[in-house]
Design a protein around this motif. Sequence first.
Motif, mmCIF file in Angstrom:
data_model
loop_
_atom_site.group_PDB
_atom_site.id
_atom_site.type_symbol
_atom_site.label_atom_id
_atom_site.label_comp_id
_atom_site.label_asym_id
_atom_site.label_seq_id
_atom_site.Cartn_x
_atom_site.Cartn_y
_atom_site.Cartn_z
ATOM 1 N N TYR A 5 30.184 -11.393 34.729
ATOM 2 C CA TYR A 5 29.200 -12.434 34.997
ATOM 3 C C TYR A 5 27.844 -11.758 35.186
ATOM 4 O O TYR A 5 27.754 -10.724 35.864
ATOM 5 C CB TYR A 5 29.517 -13.195 36.283
ATOM 6 N N VAL A 6 26.801 -12.354 34.626
ATOM 7 C CA VAL A 6 25.443 -11.862 34.818
ATOM 8 C C VAL A 6 24.728 -12.852 35.732
ATOM 9 O O VAL A 6 24.600 -14.032 35.406
ATOM 10 C CB VAL A 6 24.701 -11.693 33.473
ATOM 11 N N LEU A 7 24.301 -12.345 36.897
ATOM 12 C CA LEU A 7 23.769 -13.175 37.965
ATOM 13 C C LEU A 7 22.498 -12.568 38.538
ATOM 14 O O LEU A 7 22.395 -11.349 38.671
ATOM 15 C CB LEU A 7 24.809 -13.304 39.084
ATOM 16 N N ALA A 8 21.552 -13.421 38.906
ATOM 17 C CA ALA A 8 20.298 -12.969 39.501
ATOM 18 C C ALA A 8 20.060 -13.750 40.792
ATOM 19 O O ALA A 8 20.120 -14.974 40.792
ATOM 20 C CB ALA A 8 19.139 -13.187 38.532
ATOM 21 N N GLY A 9 19.780 -13.019 41.857
ATOM 22 C CA GLY A 9 19.540 -13.666 43.141
ATOM 23 C C GLY A 9 18.676 -12.793 44.027
ATOM 24 O O GLY A 9 19.113 -12.368 45.088
ATOM 25 N N CYS A 14 20.533 -5.575 46.476
ATOM 26 C CA CYS A 14 21.356 -6.324 47.433
ATOM 27 C C CYS A 14 22.623 -6.845 46.778
ATOM 28 O O CYS A 14 23.716 -6.713 47.333
ATOM 29 C CB CYS A 14 20.559 -7.486 48.018
ATOM 30 N N LEU A 15 22.480 -7.464 45.607
ATOM 31 C CA LEU A 15 23.657 -7.987 44.912
ATOM 32 C C LEU A 15 24.614 -6.853 44.569
ATOM 33 O O LEU A 15 25.829 -6.974 44.747
ATOM 34 C CB LEU A 15 23.236 -8.720 43.641
ATOM 35 N N ASP A 16 24.062 -5.756 44.086
ATOM 36 C CA ASP A 16 24.863 -4.589 43.727
ATOM 37 C C ASP A 16 25.688 -4.124 44.931
ATOM 38 O O ASP A 16 26.907 -3.937 44.833
ATOM 39 C CB ASP A 16 23.925 -3.476 43.231
ATOM 40 N N ALA A 17 25.033 -3.955 46.062
ATOM 41 C CA ALA A 17 25.720 -3.448 47.261
ATOM 42 C C ALA A 17 26.811 -4.400 47.724
ATOM 43 O O ALA A 17 27.914 -3.965 48.078
ATOM 44 C CB ALA A 17 24.707 -3.218 48.378
ATOM 45 N N ALA A 18 26.530 -5.694 47.727
ATOM 46 C CA ALA A 18 27.512 -6.661 48.209
ATOM 47 C C ALA A 18 28.717 -6.740 47.275
ATOM 48 O O ALA A 18 29.865 -6.770 47.741
ATOM 49 C CB ALA A 18 26.856 -8.028 48.369
ATOM 50 N N TYR A 19 28.492 -6.761 45.974
ATOM 51 C CA TYR A 19 29.626 -6.841 45.047
ATOM 52 C C TYR A 19 30.477 -5.582 45.062
ATOM 53 O O TYR A 19 31.696 -5.648 44.907
ATOM 54 C CB TYR A 19 29.155 -7.145 43.620
ATOM 55 N N PHE A 135 19.346 -5.616 29.649
ATOM 56 C CA PHE A 135 18.807 -4.260 29.605
ATOM 57 C C PHE A 135 19.156 -3.554 30.901
ATOM 58 O O PHE A 135 18.740 -4.003 31.980
ATOM 59 C CB PHE A 135 17.277 -4.296 29.432
ATOM 60 N N PRO A 136 19.932 -2.473 30.850
ATOM 61 C CA PRO A 136 20.244 -1.742 32.087
ATOM 62 C C PRO A 136 18.971 -1.282 32.787
ATOM 63 O O PRO A 136 18.022 -0.826 32.134
ATOM 64 C CB PRO A 136 21.058 -0.540 31.596
ATOM 65 N N ALA A 137 18.953 -1.421 34.092
ATOM 66 C CA ALA A 137 17.847 -0.892 34.880
ATOM 67 C C ALA A 137 17.934 0.633 34.868
ATOM 68 O O ALA A 137 18.972 1.222 34.533
ATOM 69 C CB ALA A 137 17.904 -1.429 36.301
ATOM 70 N N GLU A 138 16.866 1.254 35.277
ATOM 71 C CA GLU A 138 16.793 2.706 35.326
ATOM 72 C C GLU A 138 17.924 3.256 36.205
ATOM 73 O O GLU A 138 18.398 2.591 37.120
ATOM 74 C CB GLU A 138 15.430 3.130 35.883
ATOM 75 N N ASP A 139 18.323 4.496 35.922
ATOM 76 C CA ASP A 139 19.449 5.110 36.628
ATOM 77 C C ASP A 139 19.299 5.080 38.140
ATOM 78 O O ASP A 139 20.284 4.869 38.852
ATOM 79 C CB ASP A 139 19.650 6.563 36.172
ATOM 80 N N TYR A 140 18.095 5.270 38.657
ATOM 81 C CA TYR A 140 17.940 5.337 40.105
ATOM 82 C C TYR A 140 18.202 3.991 40.783
ATOM 83 O O TYR A 140 18.416 3.940 41.989
ATOM 84 C CB TYR A 140 16.571 5.902 40.498
ATOM 85 N N HIS A 141 18.238 2.890 40.023
ATOM 86 C CA HIS A 141 18.566 1.578 40.593
ATOM 87 C C HIS A 141 20.071 1.350 40.689
ATOM 88 O O HIS A 141 20.515 0.474 41.429
ATOM 89 C CB HIS A 141 17.957 0.456 39.756
ATOM 90 N N GLN A 142 20.846 2.098 39.946
ATOM 91 C CA GLN A 142 22.293 1.894 39.925
ATOM 92 C C GLN A 142 22.913 2.398 41.229
ATOM 93 O O GLN A 142 22.673 3.530 41.628
ATOM 94 C CB GLN A 142 22.921 2.602 38.714
ATOM 95 N N ASP A 143 23.680 1.516 41.890
ATOM 96 C CA ASP A 143 24.327 1.846 43.170
ATOM 97 C C ASP A 143 23.296 2.366 44.176
ATOM 98 O O ASP A 143 23.547 3.301 44.934
ATOM 99 C CB ASP A 143 25.458 2.851 42.943
ATOM 100 N N PHE A 144 22.126 1.737 44.188
ATOM 101 C CA PHE A 144 20.989 2.188 44.983
ATOM 102 C C PHE A 144 21.324 2.281 46.467
ATOM 103 O O PHE A 144 20.981 3.251 47.134
ATOM 104 C CB PHE A 144 19.789 1.259 44.770
ATOM 105 N N PHE A 145 21.996 1.269 46.995
ATOM 106 C CA PHE A 145 22.292 1.233 48.422
ATOM 107 C C PHE A 145 23.151 2.429 48.855
ATOM 108 O O PHE A 145 22.870 3.063 49.865
ATOM 109 C CB PHE A 145 22.990 -0.082 48.779
ATOM 110 N N CYS A 154 16.790 -1.325 52.325
ATOM 111 C CA CYS A 154 18.250 -1.451 52.394
ATOM 112 C C CYS A 154 18.691 -1.856 53.795
ATOM 113 O O CYS A 154 19.521 -2.752 53.956
ATOM 114 C CB CYS A 154 18.917 -0.141 51.984
ATOM 115 N N LEU A 155 18.126 -1.213 54.799
ATOM 116 C CA LEU A 155 18.502 -1.530 56.178
ATOM 117 C C LEU A 155 18.090 -2.944 56.570
ATOM 118 O O LEU A 155 18.850 -3.664 57.214
ATOM 119 C CB LEU A 155 17.885 -0.514 57.138
ATOM 120 N N ALA A 156 16.885 -3.345 56.173
ATOM 121 C CA ALA A 156 16.363 -4.643 56.600
ATOM 122 C C ALA A 156 16.898 -5.816 55.783
ATOM 123 O O ALA A 156 17.096 -6.901 56.331
ATOM 124 C CB ALA A 156 14.836 -4.630 56.521
ATOM 125 N N VAL A 157 17.143 -5.614 54.495
ATOM 126 C CA VAL A 157 17.478 -6.732 53.621
ATOM 127 C C VAL A 157 18.908 -6.649 53.081
ATOM 128 O O VAL A 157 19.651 -7.635 53.123
ATOM 129 C CB VAL A 157 16.463 -6.843 52.457
#
Length: 174
Positions: A5-9, A14-19, A135-145, A154-157
């Motif tokens: 599923y492709v989802l934006a919120g 944040c979505l990455d970390a929660a999933y 389009f994949p985001a840049e590598d540094y965004h992957q599993d950012f949290f 990350c701590l606040a949001v």
Amino acid sequence: MTTTYVLAGGCFWCLDAAYRALNGVTEVLSCYTGGDTARPSYEQVCTGRTGHAEAVAVTFDPEIIPSDVILDAFFTMHDPTQLNRQGNDVGTQYRSAMFPADDAQREAFEAARARAGELWPGEVVTTIEPLGEVFPAEDYHQDFFAKNPTQGYCLAVAVPKVNKVRASFSQYLR
């Protein structure tokens, strides 16, 4: 057999970390979709002029975690009543949107949006948009949290969103 599923919120971190906290999720790709610029960069998307949303492509095994749980978690981890924003993140790139790959996904997304409408006060503004190129985001965004657990955003949001999903879907945690 897996489903994606492709989802934006809001911010994809944040979505990455929660999933990633959910058992049965086999991959999460932070990405850009829904716009008209080929291969946009993060900097371009942040201007709000590309039409893209920060999104995640969530791949999961529906034998382990039901599709409805993936979608209900989506509506738990962000506020679908905020138009083109999530908290202090403002712009169309932070919109609440779902991008179905086929008619079956569209039907599932519509049903999930209707369920969310029964839970959230106010109108759910989540759009269901055609799935264009992802389009994949840049590598540094992957599993950012996981890579930046003490980063301020990350701590606040992200942490409160991850905790909300953990509390609401504890039977599906890794």
